[in-house]
Design an enzyme around this catalytic site. Structure first.
Site, short mmCIF file in Angstrom:
data_model
loop_
_atom_site.label_atom_id
_atom_site.label_comp_id
_atom_site.label_asym_id
_atom_site.label_seq_id
_atom_site.Cartn_x
_atom_site.Cartn_y
_atom_site.Cartn_z
N LYS A 1 -3.00 4.99 -2.45
CA LYS A 1 -3.96 5.79 -1.68
C LYS A 1 -4.36 6.98 -2.55
CE LYS A 1 -4.03 3.77 2.36
NZ LYS A 1 -5.29 3.32 2.97
N LYS B 1 -1.08 -0.90 -4.38
CA LYS B 1 -2.30 -0.15 -4.03
C LYS B 1 -1.90 1.30 -3.80
CE LYS B 1 -4.81 0.10 0.39
NZ LYS B 1 -5.57 -0.65 1.40
N GLU C 1 -11.24 0.87 -3.49
CA GLU C 1 -11.59 0.50 -2.11
C GLU C 1 -12.21 1.70 -1.38
OE1 GLU C 1 -8.08 -0.88 -0.10
OE2 GLU C 1 -9.12 -1.19 1.80
N ASP D 1 -7.25 3.10 -3.08
CA ASP D 1 -7.97 3.12 -1.79
C ASP D 1 -8.24 4.57 -1.42
OD1 ASP D 1 -8.96 2.79 0.74
OD2 ASP D 1 -7.12 1.99 1.63
N SER E 1 0.86 -1.18 0.00
CA SER E 1 0.00 0.00 0.00
C SER E 1 0.90 1.23 0.00
CB SER E 1 -0.88 -0.04 1.24
OG SER E 1 -1.63 1.14 1.36
N LYS F 1 -10.15 -7.17 7.42
CA LYS F 1 -9.14 -6.88 8.46
C LYS F 1 -9.70 -7.46 9.75
CE LYS F 1 -7.56 -2.42 6.64
NZ LYS F 1 -7.91 -0.98 6.66
O1 NPG Z 1 0.37 -2.37 4.71
O2 NPG Z 1 -0.51 -2.50 6.69
C1 NPG Z 1 -0.36 -1.95 5.59
C2 NPG Z 1 -1.11 -0.69 5.35
C3 NPG Z 1 -2.31 -0.96 4.54
O3 NPG Z 1 -3.21 0.97 3.52
C4 NPG Z 1 -3.21 0.25 4.47
N1 NPG Z 1 -3.97 0.43 5.52
O4 NPG Z 1 -7.05 2.07 5.09
O5 NPG Z 1 -6.37 0.11 4.61
C5 NPG Z 1 -6.17 1.22 5.09
C6 NPG Z 1 -4.81 1.57 5.61
C7 NPG Z 1 -4.67 2.17 6.94
C8 NPG Z 1 -3.43 2.55 7.33
C9 NPG Z 1 -5.71 2.36 7.79
C10 NPG Z 1 -3.24 3.14 8.54
C11 NPG Z 1 -5.51 2.92 9.01
C12 NPG Z 1 -4.27 3.33 9.38
#
Ligand code: NPG
Length: 367
Positions: free
Chosen positions: A163, A161, A213, A188, A135, A262
């Site tokens: 953001k 992915k 997402e 996302d 991500s 998750k």
């Molecule tokens: O690799 O663990 C990872 C991060 C994945 O993008 C990721 N998590 O919204 O999914 C999400 C996001 C997130 C990150 C959410 C930090 C909350 C805090």
């Protein structure tokens, strides 16, 4: 098992690089670890609540408080408890799924360590390795983004992915698609858009994304269903799905065709497996999300990601993507995959010396 006591341990884990999303920037993880002690075995888990309630209403101080005041006393009062019993005992308490998940996972770890069974086997995993995605946070410029993606592709990640948020969407996606050809790519939004953005978001259809997402608000299944009709890009839900019941509602409303699971968000691995089973029976693809976990949380996520319905690569990256030094032996990418731990319970142990160095507080809640 009877719980002797529960340790709440806070650790400070600086990230190797800041991680920016539409709701904020993480520089360091303030992680709450839970250690459940029983006469038979100890169990570990990681609470995924962040330091501020920006992703969801939970936050790490709140999680510690609800565990200390309500959840741990409810569990230590029981003469016998296993992972299924944790859910039952905590069911009257509303919400706080990340806190519940951590306690249930620690009990499950203790139970499985005592019986010698791995998480993967208990959950019904069908693979010994899992393909991994990464991500990539919002960056200051497109060249900076391309450099970051270049590094991850070189490391072997099989899916990227990005953001996104209003003002950082079509152009970064176009740039990554042009530079990296047919790499598996998804985006996302962390709920940053509204249905009035649907024509703009349809601009993403040109880039052959695996999915978008959580484009809209967490509590907006009906509007996600409307958006899904307007996009060719498959809609995936994350924040909206806090239980198997939510997943069932989303599937019947046609609000999504993919779900990010998750375990922390949905209250634990047992509920995560229920969502997996429901989605699999309904032809809805799932993948394992991430919350910037240390090796303790990662180990269990990698086991979950090995279930047969997890048909898309997860946000289960290698330890070094997050931390210079993990609290467990590091998870390392091999040919774009991580090995699923095969030892009892979560299959990894925190290194006591590392743990001591990163610990900011320890609290023992006696049974
Ligand atoms: O690799 O663990 C990872 C991060 C994945 O993008 C990721 N998590 O919204 O999914 C999400 C996001 C997130 C990150 C959410 C930090 C909350 C805090």
């Amino acid at each position: 098992m009877k719980i002797t006591g529960v340790e709440l341990r806070r650790i400070a884990m600086p990230l190797v690089a800041p991680f920016r999303t539409s709701f904020g920037t993480e520089h360091s993880r303030d992680v709450l670890l839970v250690r459940v002690v029983t006469p038979e075995a100890e169990g570990w888990a990681e609470c995924v609540a962040m330091s501020e309630p920006l992703y969801s209403p939970e936050y790490v101080d709140g999680a510690a408080d609800v565990m200390r005041r309500f959840m741990v006393p409810a569990l230590t009062a029981l003469h016998h408890v296993d992972a299924y019993g944790v859910g039952q005992a905590l069911e009257p308490l509303k919400g706080h799924r990340m806190a519940k998940a951590a306690l249930e996972t620690a009990v499950l770890d203790a139970q499985l360590r005592a019986s010698g069974e791995s998480f993967a086997r208990f959950l019904g995993a069908s693979r010994e390795t899992v393909p991994c995605g990464v991500s990539v946070g919002i960056m200051n410029s497109i060249p900076e983004l391309l450099d970051a993606v270049d590094g991850y592709v070189a490391e072997g990640y099989v899916r990227i992915k990005l953001k996104i948020e209003p003002g950082w969407d079509l152009e970064p996606v176009r740039a990554v698609r042009e530079r990296f050809g047919d790499v598996l790519l998804q985006v996302d939004a962390n709920a940053a858009y509204t249905l009035t953005d649907s024509a703009h978001l349809a601009g993403l259809d040109a880039f052959g994304l695996l999915l978008i997402e959580q484009p809209l608000a967490d509590d907006d299944l009906v509007q996600h269903a409307e958006l899904a009709k307007r996009l060719r890009t498959p809609v995936c839900l994350d924040e909206s799905i806090e239980s198997a019941a939510h997943a069932a509602a989303a599937i019947s409303l046609k609000a999504c065709s993919v779900i990010n699971i998750k375990p922390g968000r949905v209250g634990g691995y047992l509920e995560a497996r229920r969502i997996h089973d429901l989605c699999r029976a309904n032809g809805v693809a799932v993948w394992c999300g991430g919350m910037l976990e240390t090796g303790i949380g990662r180990a269990a996520n990698v086991a979950l990601a090995a279930l047969p319905g997890f048909t898309l690569p997860g946000d289960t990256s290698a330890s070094r993507r997050y931390f210079a030094r993990d609290v467990t032996p590091p998870f390392e990418l091999r040919d774009g995959h991580l090995d699923v731990p095969a030892g009892p319970g979560i299959g990894v142990d925190p290194d006591p010396a590392v743990l001591d160095e990163v610990t900011t507080s320890v609290e023992w809640l006696a049974g």
